[in-house]
Design a protein around this motif. Sequence first.
Motif, PDB file in Angstrom:
ATOM      1  N   LEU A 145       0.828  -1.211   0.000  1.00  0.00           N
ATOM      2  CA  LEU A 145       0.000   0.000   0.000  1.00  0.00           C
ATOM      3  C   LEU A 145       0.862   1.260   0.000  1.00  0.00           C
ATOM      4  O   LEU A 145       0.553   2.235  -0.694  1.00  0.00           O
ATOM      5  CB  LEU A 145      -0.938  -0.010   1.214  1.00  0.00           C
ATOM      6  N   SER A 146       1.947   1.222   0.773  1.00  0.00           N
ATOM      7  CA  SER A 146       2.840   2.394   0.822  1.00  0.00           C
ATOM      8  C   SER A 146       3.544   2.604  -0.505  1.00  0.00           C
ATOM      9  O   SER A 146       3.737   3.735  -0.947  1.00  0.00           O
ATOM     10  CB  SER A 146       3.859   2.246   1.957  1.00  0.00           C
ATOM     11  N   PHE A 149       1.115   4.101  -2.944  1.00  0.00           N
ATOM     12  CA  PHE A 149       0.858   5.509  -2.615  1.00  0.00           C
ATOM     13  C   PHE A 149       2.015   6.394  -3.084  1.00  0.00           C
ATOM     14  O   PHE A 149       1.797   7.400  -3.759  1.00  0.00           O
ATOM     15  CB  PHE A 149       0.653   5.663  -1.104  1.00  0.00           C
TER      16      PHE A 149
END
Length: 214
Positions: A145-146, A149
């Motif tokens: 997810l990081s 992003f």
Amino acid sequence: MKKISIKNTSVLQIVLTLFTVLLIISINIKVVVNFKPLYYIDIKSLDIEKNANLNIDEIKSNYNYVIDYIQKHKIEEFNLPTLNSSINGKLHFQDVKSIFNKIDYLLLISIFIVSSYLYFIKNKNYIFLKWSYNILFFMHLLLILSFLFDFSKSFNTFHQLFFRNDYWVLDANLDPIINIMPETYFLHCAIFIIALNIISAIIIYILHNFRNNS
């Protein structure tokens, strides 16, 4: 050899979980770092020859030197075959070398602790396998997810956490090695490591279920 009976305390299971996770991560880091074909593919896909203004043999020679250097335990100065390096650049790769040397020690310690438990201790409790699976899976889900992003921010945060200086902020004019090792290559390495760790987590999950049903 007679096996030892020991009470399976929560503390012991936590320790085993920690070292199982570290064992998996250490092994997969070593696998990816030594999987040079990944980089050779990136030479073409990332157009590194054009961006670095170097031929493919020179690129491979300097890349291979970096990979071999950071894994040696022998103390020696960082000197690329054909590219210049600044003082800060040399110090940075010495720092990287120190991290990889510590990973080797961590790997050996993890193998010793986990294998000792599995071999010498009878009446084993395998709950640490379930905990290891959960930690590996959810930790890497957060990493994915990081990366989705903002990988660049995650990449910089990684350096800030693991290096106590700013020597990793290299100037391409002084340290042209960064032209042949672009950020996207490290993204590919990270994705490869995450994939191997998730596969390892699934295998651990299957092993845990097998032990519970046997």
